[in-house]
Design an enzyme around this catalytic site. Structure first.
Site, mmCIF file in Angstrom:
data_model
loop_
_atom_site.group_PDB
_atom_site.id
_atom_site.type_symbol
_atom_site.label_atom_id
_atom_site.label_comp_id
_atom_site.label_asym_id
_atom_site.label_seq_id
_atom_site.Cartn_x
_atom_site.Cartn_y
_atom_site.Cartn_z
ATOM 1 N N LEU A 72 0.823 -1.221 0.000
ATOM 2 C CA LEU A 72 0.000 0.000 0.000
ATOM 3 C C LEU A 72 0.852 1.263 0.000
ATOM 4 O O LEU A 72 0.317 2.362 -0.092
ATOM 5 C CB LEU A 72 -0.904 0.036 1.242
ATOM 6 C CG LEU A 72 -2.257 -0.672 1.158
ATOM 7 C CD1 LEU A 72 -2.074 -2.184 1.069
ATOM 8 C CD2 LEU A 72 -3.097 -0.346 2.371
ATOM 9 N N LYS A 90 8.970 6.966 -7.948
ATOM 10 C CA LYS A 90 9.928 5.975 -7.408
ATOM 11 C C LYS A 90 9.237 5.034 -6.422
ATOM 12 O O LYS A 90 9.481 3.829 -6.422
ATOM 13 C CB LYS A 90 11.055 6.700 -6.660
ATOM 14 C CG LYS A 90 12.151 7.237 -7.541
ATOM 15 C CD LYS A 90 13.273 7.741 -6.656
ATOM 16 C CE LYS A 90 14.344 8.422 -7.466
ATOM 17 N NZ LYS A 90 15.290 9.166 -6.606
ATOM 18 N N TYR A 144 1.546 9.924 -10.240
ATOM 19 C CA TYR A 144 0.746 8.947 -9.496
ATOM 20 C C TYR A 144 0.081 7.956 -10.463
ATOM 21 O O TYR A 144 0.244 6.740 -10.328
ATOM 22 C CB TYR A 144 -0.312 9.694 -8.688
ATOM 23 C CG TYR A 144 -1.171 8.812 -7.816
ATOM 24 C CD1 TYR A 144 -0.670 8.251 -6.643
ATOM 25 C CD2 TYR A 144 -2.500 8.550 -8.147
ATOM 26 C CE1 TYR A 144 -1.473 7.456 -5.826
ATOM 27 C CE2 TYR A 144 -3.308 7.760 -7.338
ATOM 28 C CZ TYR A 144 -2.794 7.218 -6.179
ATOM 29 O OH TYR A 144 -3.596 6.425 -5.385
HETATM 30 N N1 LIG Z 1 -7.779 6.180 -0.015
HETATM 31 C C1 LIG Z 1 -8.185 6.043 -1.267
HETATM 32 O O1 LIG Z 1 -9.280 6.502 -1.599
HETATM 33 C C2 LIG Z 1 -7.349 5.303 -2.282
HETATM 34 C C3 LIG Z 1 -7.844 5.190 -3.592
HETATM 35 C C4 LIG Z 1 -7.088 4.508 -4.541
HETATM 36 C C5 LIG Z 1 -5.880 3.921 -4.195
HETATM 37 N N2 LIG Z 1 -5.422 4.038 -2.911
HETATM 38 C C6 LIG Z 1 -4.113 3.434 -2.621
HETATM 39 O O2 LIG Z 1 -4.115 2.814 -1.349
HETATM 40 C C7 LIG Z 1 -2.855 2.996 -0.723
HETATM 41 C C8 LIG Z 1 -3.043 3.626 0.640
HETATM 42 O O3 LIG Z 1 -3.697 4.874 0.499
HETATM 43 P P1 LIG Z 1 -4.118 5.767 1.756
HETATM 44 O O4 LIG Z 1 -5.380 6.448 1.396
HETATM 45 O O5 LIG Z 1 -4.066 4.959 2.984
HETATM 46 O O6 LIG Z 1 -2.959 6.868 1.724
HETATM 47 P P2 LIG Z 1 -1.970 7.349 2.868
HETATM 48 O O7 LIG Z 1 -1.178 8.473 2.311
HETATM 49 O O8 LIG Z 1 -2.733 7.594 4.138
HETATM 50 O O9 LIG Z 1 -1.065 6.074 3.100
HETATM 51 C C9 LIG Z 1 0.086 5.783 2.360
HETATM 52 C C10 LIG Z 1 1.146 5.295 3.332
HETATM 53 O O10 LIG Z 1 2.322 4.960 2.585
HETATM 54 C C11 LIG Z 1 3.446 5.502 3.267
HETATM 55 N N3 LIG Z 1 4.513 5.695 2.285
HETATM 56 C C12 LIG Z 1 4.566 6.596 1.261
HETATM 57 N N4 LIG Z 1 5.706 6.465 0.577
HETATM 58 C C13 LIG Z 1 6.395 5.444 1.162
HETATM 59 C C14 LIG Z 1 7.653 4.846 0.918
HETATM 60 N N5 LIG Z 1 8.432 5.248 -0.092
HETATM 61 N N6 LIG Z 1 8.062 3.838 1.732
HETATM 62 C C15 LIG Z 1 7.274 3.423 2.766
HETATM 63 N N7 LIG Z 1 6.085 3.962 3.054
HETATM 64 C C16 LIG Z 1 5.647 4.961 2.250
HETATM 65 C C17 LIG Z 1 2.930 6.787 3.885
HETATM 66 O O11 LIG Z 1 3.753 7.282 4.934
HETATM 67 C C18 LIG Z 1 1.549 6.362 4.347
HETATM 68 O O12 LIG Z 1 1.568 5.805 5.637
HETATM 69 C C19 LIG Z 1 -2.001 3.852 -1.671
HETATM 70 O O13 LIG Z 1 -1.163 2.999 -2.400
HETATM 71 C C20 LIG Z 1 -3.035 4.494 -2.563
HETATM 72 O O14 LIG Z 1 -2.499 4.763 -3.829
HETATM 73 C C21 LIG Z 1 -6.123 4.736 -1.957
#
Ligand SMILES: NC(=O)c1ccc[n+]([C@@H]2O[C@H](COP(=O)([O-])OP(=O)(O)OC[C@H]3O[C@@H](n4cnc5c(N)ncnc54)[C@H](O)[C@@H]3O)[C@@H](O)[C@H]2O)c1
Length: 314
Positions: A72, A90, A144
């Site tokens: 995630l 990245k 993204y």
């Molecule tokens: N929330 C949504 O509506 C939604 C929709 C589509 C996709 N997603 C996907 O679900 C996943 C989680 O989304 P979210 O809403 O919880 O977002 P979020 O930003 O709350 O969580 C992302 C997490 O990834 C961590 N992170 C970022 N870069 C990192 C790295 N290089 N190494 C380690 N950790 C890293 C962040 O610190 C954070 O804790 C993401 O991949 C996002 O693309 C979410």
């Protein structure tokens, strides 16, 4: 008991996923670089002896022993992923390579949190998984959108070339407690503005639509996918097909918070999709999954959480 790695586990969705996996009796390793997530999101899990929190950036290789991986890690909101777009790409691409490499070595099952953004500004409605999308490769959202598309490509190439057991879910807009109050996503924006009596900002004329899935439903879909039929790789849409205009959402939030906020209109940001709605026929057929939480019920739970956030900030 399975040992499960959750990357991005201290984020909004990741923290709910860790909580659910622990409650089902698993051992959970949460890996996060705290770029957009926080220790606060998982502090209630730290006392659980089956939970471990590790600071690590997924753009670097990781050597651990686990049975399953949920990938995630990636900032999900436009202000955050556009703040350092090179790092965003990245994280998606190098992060996928590193986690797929780990899955290959361990023969572990791996699930990718992909996104409805792979469809870009779609020409078909609702979006089905066989639609290839309409994505601008050089715009401000591309780090993204294209990063996530490339991650999907890598997942399918590791599956074809190295027989890695992959699962790809395309997540549509999800909301709920522990969303970042300041990350500019529409549900958190509207609720925070309503609770603080500020104007509610609508981009465009407010007639563009979105579908909103409550976090518990989404987590249920992800776990069903991980444990779903052998050989079913996806991609599979996970989201709530209920479609609402931004105006309708704003009006619901105002009613539920009993706020006096007024609506103000601002220009649409570049490449903002006008319509987004998942077809969930595949998830229904393959996983027996569909969302159960109505928008009003999910909004009430989310509002309760943000009321706490506003109180603590005072
Ligand atoms: N929330 C949504 O509506 C939604 C929709 C589509 C996709 N997603 C996907 O679900 C996943 C989680 O989304 P979210 O809403 O919880 O977002 P979020 O930003 O709350 O969580 C992302 C997490 O990834 C961590 N992170 C970022 N870069 C990192 C790295 N290089 N190494 C380690 N950790 C890293 C962040 O610190 C954070 O804790 C993401 O991949 C996002 O693309 C979410």
């Amino acid at each position: 008991m399975k040992k499960i790695l959750v990357t991005g586990g201290a984020g909004f969705l990741g923290s709910h996923l860790c909580e659910r996996l622990l409650s089902e009796g698993n051992d959970v390793l949460c890996v996060d670089n705290f770029y957009t997530g926080s220790k606060d999101n998982v502090k209630h899990l730290l006392a659980n002896r089956n939970f471990e929190l590790m600071r690590h950036d997924v753009t670097f290789p990781l050597y651990v022993e686990v049975d399953e991986i949920y990938n995630l890690a990636c900032p999900a909101s436009p202000p955050h992923y556009q703040f350092d777009p090179v790092q965003t790409t990245k994280t998606s691409v190098h992060g996928a390579i590193n986690m797929l490499g780990l899955a290959k070595r361990l023969r572990a099952k791996i699930l990718q949190a992909s996104t409805s953004e792979v469809y870009g500004d779609p020409e078909i409605h609702p979006q089905t998984e066989d639609y290839w999308g309409r994505v601008n490769p050089v715009g401000i959202r591309s780090c993204y959108d294209e990063g996530k598309r490339c991650a999907e490509t890598l997942f399918f190439d590791y599956w074809r070339q190295h027989q890695v057991d992959i699962k790809v879910v395309r997540i549509f807009n999800t909301y709920g407690p522990r969303m970042d109050p300041n990350d500019g996503r529409v549900v958190s924006n509207f609720i925070m503005q309503a609770l603080q009596g500020k104007d509610i900002t609508i981009y465009g004329d407010g007639h563009q639509t979105r579908s909103f899935c409550y976090v518990d439903d989404l987590i249920d879909g992800m776990i069903r996918m991980m444990n779903g039929p052998a050989g079913f790789t996806g991609p599979v849409n996970i989201g709530n097909p209920g479609e609402f205009t931004m105006l309708e959402l704003a009006q619901q939030v105002i009613a539920l918070t009993e706020s006096n906020s007024k609506l103000v209109f601002m220009p649409l940001p570049q490449d903002d999709p006008k319509q987004r709605q998942p077809s969930i026929e595949l998830a229904k057929a393959q996983l027996g999954w569909q969302p159960n939480v109505a928008l009003q019920d999910g909004l009430l739970k989310t509002i309760q959480y943000f009321q706490q956030v506003v109180r603590q900030a005072k």
